[in-house]
Motif scaffolding. Structure first.
Motif, mmCIF file in Angstrom:
data_model
loop_
_atom_site.group_PDB
_atom_site.id
_atom_site.type_symbol
_atom_site.label_atom_id
_atom_site.label_comp_id
_atom_site.label_asym_id
_atom_site.label_seq_id
_atom_site.Cartn_x
_atom_site.Cartn_y
_atom_site.Cartn_z
ATOM 1 N N ALA A 22 -26.945 101.162 -30.313
ATOM 2 C CA ALA A 22 -26.394 101.517 -31.614
ATOM 3 C C ALA A 22 -26.712 100.444 -32.648
ATOM 4 C CB ALA A 22 -24.880 101.697 -31.506
ATOM 5 N N SER A 23 -26.744 100.855 -33.872
ATOM 6 C CA SER A 23 -27.065 99.964 -34.990
ATOM 7 C C SER A 23 -25.954 98.947 -35.222
ATOM 8 C CB SER A 23 -27.255 100.822 -36.245
ATOM 9 O OG SER A 23 -27.287 100.021 -37.379
ATOM 10 N N ARG A 24 -26.325 97.716 -35.569
ATOM 11 C CA ARG A 24 -25.358 96.666 -35.883
ATOM 12 C C ARG A 24 -24.563 97.029 -37.128
ATOM 13 N NH1 ARG A 24 -22.930 92.837 -34.686
ATOM 14 N NH2 ARG A 24 -23.446 91.359 -36.282
ATOM 15 N N SER A 25 -25.143 97.850 -38.006
ATOM 16 C CA SER A 25 -24.458 98.177 -39.255
ATOM 17 C C SER A 25 -23.156 98.926 -39.005
ATOM 18 C CB SER A 25 -25.370 98.977 -40.176
ATOM 19 O OG SER A 25 -25.659 100.227 -39.614
ATOM 20 N N GLU A 26 -23.003 99.546 -37.829
ATOM 21 C CA GLU A 26 -21.774 100.257 -37.514
ATOM 22 C C GLU A 26 -20.595 99.299 -37.366
ATOM 23 O OE1 GLU A 26 -22.389 102.776 -34.141
ATOM 24 O OE2 GLU A 26 -24.122 103.720 -35.049
ATOM 25 N N ALA A 27 -20.855 98.034 -37.062
ATOM 26 C CA ALA A 27 -19.800 97.044 -36.884
ATOM 27 C C ALA A 27 -19.468 96.336 -38.191
ATOM 28 C CB ALA A 27 -20.211 96.025 -35.829
ATOM 29 N N LEU A 29 -18.065 96.290 -42.010
ATOM 30 C CA LEU A 29 -17.266 96.962 -43.022
ATOM 31 C C LEU A 29 -17.551 96.260 -44.335
ATOM 32 C CD1 LEU A 29 -13.830 97.251 -41.162
ATOM 33 C CD2 LEU A 29 -15.548 99.033 -41.461
ATOM 34 N N ARG A 30 -17.649 97.032 -45.418
ATOM 35 C CA ARG A 30 -17.950 96.441 -46.716
ATOM 36 C C ARG A 30 -17.122 97.146 -47.788
ATOM 37 N NH1 ARG A 30 -22.307 93.521 -47.888
ATOM 38 N NH2 ARG A 30 -23.427 94.327 -46.092
ATOM 39 N N MET A 36 -16.978 92.424 -43.494
ATOM 40 C CA MET A 36 -16.357 92.068 -42.220
ATOM 41 C C MET A 36 -17.268 92.536 -41.101
ATOM 42 S SD MET A 36 -12.809 93.475 -40.498
ATOM 43 C CE MET A 36 -11.693 92.335 -41.317
ATOM 44 N N ASP A 37 -17.589 91.622 -40.204
ATOM 45 C CA ASP A 37 -18.327 91.964 -38.990
ATOM 46 C C ASP A 37 -17.296 92.070 -37.880
ATOM 47 O OD1 ASP A 37 -19.736 91.873 -36.523
ATOM 48 O OD2 ASP A 37 -21.447 90.958 -37.535
ATOM 49 N N GLU A 38 -17.051 93.300 -37.431
ATOM 50 C CA GLU A 38 -16.019 93.531 -36.430
ATOM 51 C C GLU A 38 -16.375 92.953 -35.061
ATOM 52 O OE1 GLU A 38 -15.727 97.892 -37.361
ATOM 53 O OE2 GLU A 38 -13.588 97.383 -37.287
ATOM 54 N N ASP A 39 -17.666 92.776 -34.803
ATOM 55 C CA ASP A 39 -18.091 92.219 -33.516
ATOM 56 C C ASP A 39 -17.929 90.704 -33.464
ATOM 57 O OD1 ASP A 39 -18.713 94.727 -32.537
ATOM 58 O OD2 ASP A 39 -20.837 94.569 -33.050
ATOM 59 N N LEU A 59 -5.088 92.959 -40.052
ATOM 60 C CA LEU A 59 -4.555 93.523 -41.289
ATOM 61 C C LEU A 59 -5.682 93.833 -42.266
ATOM 62 C CD1 LEU A 59 -2.355 94.314 -43.274
ATOM 63 C CD2 LEU A 59 -1.983 91.872 -43.738
ATOM 64 N N LEU A 60 -6.601 92.887 -42.435
ATOM 65 C CA LEU A 60 -7.725 93.124 -43.343
ATOM 66 C C LEU A 60 -8.607 94.255 -42.843
ATOM 67 C CD1 LEU A 60 -9.209 92.339 -45.916
ATOM 68 C CD2 LEU A 60 -10.491 90.655 -44.565
ATOM 69 N N ARG A 61 -8.818 94.340 -41.530
ATOM 70 C CA ARG A 61 -9.619 95.432 -40.967
ATOM 71 C C ARG A 61 -8.991 96.786 -41.321
ATOM 72 N NH1 ARG A 61 -11.991 95.843 -35.066
ATOM 73 N NH2 ARG A 61 -10.827 93.933 -34.820
ATOM 74 N N TYR A 62 -7.674 96.884 -41.173
ATOM 75 C CA TYR A 62 -6.988 98.137 -41.491
ATOM 76 C C TYR A 62 -7.147 98.481 -42.976
ATOM 77 C CZ TYR A 62 -3.287 101.680 -41.538
ATOM 78 O OH TYR A 62 -2.575 102.850 -41.680
#
Length: 125
Positions: A22-27, A29-30, A36-39, A59-62
């Motif tokens: 899978a593409s890294r772009s899926e991880a 968030l902008r 944010m890089d979730e990985d 919290l920021l991820r949400y």
């Protein structure tokens, strides 16, 4: 006549099934200039890295998964802390203030309060 390589076919199928290809772009968030890089658990705004605690990160991820959407304290407590209000609604206010100090410090604000409703994250003006 081309001969199929069963090992390669099996490997490709496994990659598709597990998502390893899978593409890294899926991880990523902008929202505006906030990424944010979730990985890797890295957060940047305007090119600068921002260090967050585990709870601040969640919290920021949400907020980043719900840009421009007003989220109530109850929704945030349920999603980030996994429990009912029970007199702990001020913990949301506390962590929002921590995030503001780190995310919005010296910049146009991205985290906004909607009095009586909740909080919203949106690109800075």
């Amino acid at each position: 006549m081309a001969v199929s390589n069963p090992t390669r076919t099996r490997s490709t199928a496994e990659l598709r099934r597990t998502g390893a290809g899978a593409s890294r772009s899926e991880a990523l968030l902008r929202v505006g200039d906030l990424t944010m890089d979730e990985d890797s658990h890295e957060v940047h705004r305007g090119g600068g890295r921002i260090s967050l605690t585990a709870t601040e990160f969640e919290l920021l991820r949400y907020l980043m998964r719900n840009p421009r959407r007003v989220l109530s304290k109850v929704q945030i407590l349920d999603r980030v802390w996994n429990y009912d209000v029970g007199g702990q609604a001020n913990v949301v206010e506390l962590y929002i203030s921590y995030l503001r100090k780190k995310i919005d410090a010296g910049r146009n604000p991205m985290i906004h309060t909607r009095r009586g409703v909740g909080y919203v994250l949106k690109p800075a003006d």
